[in-house]
Design an enzyme around this catalytic site. Structure first.
Site, PDB file in Angstrom:
ATOM      1  CB  SER A  35       0.148  71.372  43.493  1.00  0.00           C
ATOM      2  OG  SER A  35       0.218  71.909  44.915  1.00  0.00           O
ATOM      3  CG  ASN A  36       2.081  66.582  47.076  1.00  0.00           C
ATOM      4  OD1 ASN A  36       1.943  65.860  46.290  1.00  0.00           O
ATOM      5  ND2 ASN A  36       2.855  66.863  48.244  1.00  0.00           N
TER       6      ASN A  36
ATOM      7  CE  LYS B 121       3.616  67.970  53.430  1.00  0.00           C
ATOM      8  NZ  LYS B 121       4.550  67.014  53.497  1.00  0.00           N
TER       9      LYS B 121
ATOM     10  CB  SER C 167       8.088  74.247  59.971  1.00  0.00           C
ATOM     11  OG  SER C 167       8.927  72.943  60.048  1.00  0.00           O
TER      12      SER C 167
ATOM     13  CE1 TYR D 155       8.077  73.793  54.774  1.00  0.00           C
ATOM     14  CE2 TYR D 155       9.349  72.931  56.510  1.00  0.00           C
ATOM     15  CZ  TYR D 155       8.207  73.371  55.935  1.00  0.00           C
ATOM     16  OH  TYR D 155       7.247  73.006  56.526  1.00  0.00           O
TER      17      TYR D 155
ATOM     18  CE  LYS E 285       5.827  76.331  56.430  1.00  0.00           C
ATOM     19  NZ  LYS E 285       4.297  76.315  56.133  1.00  0.00           N
TER      20      LYS E 285
ATOM     21  N   GLY F  29      20.258  69.493  54.528  1.00  0.00           N
ATOM     22  CA  GLY F  29      19.398  70.289  55.140  1.00  0.00           C
ATOM     23  C   GLY F  29      18.660  69.502  56.264  1.00  0.00           C
TER      24      GLY F  29
END
Length: 350
Positions: free
Chosen positions: A35-36, A97, A137, A161, A165, A307
């Site tokens: 997808s990325n 991410k 992360s 995000y 995690k 964020g």
């Protein structure tokens, strides 16, 4: 030699970690939705080894699919079983991410990062595979005034995000507590990986709009278009955010060391920061990149992103002690290797 399933293995961190696994003789089974990322990263991986006259075609396997599809995950384990083998361990990278995107589209992140991980862990249990290195992360820590973040620091993610995690971390913790004598789990909270393999053959290649600072710096330098620096009023010496930048190859080595540690010790759950312990501001990173590569990086200041936090720098003493792992590459090497990747692959893997 172990058989390792790597989710998200065609991505930036995944591809460099697969390189480290293959270099150490492991069989690698990559599961990725693309997808990325690009499957062409695997061709570049093979080229790295072919230049050394090493054939990895019988040690590198790819399966395209999504972790939200549990039947697909089950099928990968089954295909390995049909060969008369079994997966010995998992390194779990797959997930979304981008911090700002996670704030704007929280359901997307909860579905991909949490439900996908749940399916993976359930399939692992059903296939008696109970060794995993999880890619977490430093964003789980949130805002902090600590000079160096220890693993014991308060967990308080301020974006979706980071929340996803930490939720996956808690899920792994619950699984371990239920069957502590069976599982080996390493949770790696890493900071800001940048750079590329020193061959220039694999590097960071986001298919969607880049969100991390380093590919944005590279693109600004290459295209001579302004980079947006998000905020110049942070409480730091130059007003820009401070991050712990780590060379991608040192990070890949950290995953390899964590996996080897789990494979050679009794059941355990460990949380480890993977960073250099050195903080650099965004402006300092830009200046270093310009000096090392003799190129101009045009930039303008913009508003802070939702964020973002002011400072994230690792206390990495625990990783050094437990894994005997040390980050060896300098910020200059990160800038040099990242720029080499761009010059050799101006359109990425396209």
């Amino acid at each position: 030699m172990k058989r390792i399933l790597v989710t998200g293995g065609t991505g930036f961190i995944g591809s460099h970690t697969c390189n480290a696994l293959l270099k150490n003789g492991h069989e690698v089974y990559i599961l990725d939705s693309l997808s990325n990322s690009s499957k062409k990263s695997l061709d570049h991986l093979k080229l790295i080894f072919s230049k050394k006259k090493i054939d990895i075609s019988n040690k590198l396997f790819f399966f395209k699919g999504d972790l939200r599809d549990k039947e697909f995950i089950d099928s990968v384990f089954e295909k390995v079983k049909i060969k008369g083998n079994s997966i010995d361990g998992v390194i779990h990278f797959a997930g979304l991410k981008a911090v700002e995107e996670s704030v704007n589209y929280p359901l997307k992140y909860w579905e991909n990062n949490v439900i996908g991980s749940f399916n993976l862990f359930k399939s692992m249990i059903e296939n008696n595979c109970k060794t995993i290195v999880f890619s977490s992360s430093a964003t789980v820590y949130g805002n902090t005034k600590d000079e160096l973040l220890k693993e014991s620091a308060d967990i308080n993610p301020i974006n979706t995000y980071g929340s996803t995690k930490f939720t996956v971390e808690n899920l792994l913790r619950n699984i371990y507590e239920a069957k502590s004598h069976e599982w080996n789990i390493a949770i790696l909270r890493y900071f800001n990986p940048i750079g590329a393999h020193d061959s220039g053959l694999i590097g960071e290649n986001p298919l969607e709009k880049p969100n991390n600072i380093f590919p944005l710096i590279i693109n600004a330098a290459y295209e001579q278009k302004n980079l947006k620096v998000f905020g110049n009023n942070w409480p730091t010496d130059d007003g820009t955010c401070i991050r712990d930048y780590i060379h991608i190859m040192d990070l890949a080595d950290g995953h390899l060391k964590a996996l080897n540690h789990l494979m050679t010790n009794n059941s355990q759950l460990i949380n480890l920061n993977i960073g250099t312990g050195q903080g650099h501001s965004v402006l300092n990173l830009i200046n270093t990149f310009e000096i090392v590569n003799n190129v101009k990086v045009p930039f303008i200041f913009s508003d802070r992103r939702k964020g973002d936090v002011c400072k994230l720098v690792a206390d990495n003493l625990r990783a050094k002690k437990i894994l005997n792992w040390y980050p060896n590459r300098s910020i200059e090497e990160m800038c040099r290797d990242g720029w080499r990747w761009k010059l050799m692959n101006p359109k990425g893997y396209s």
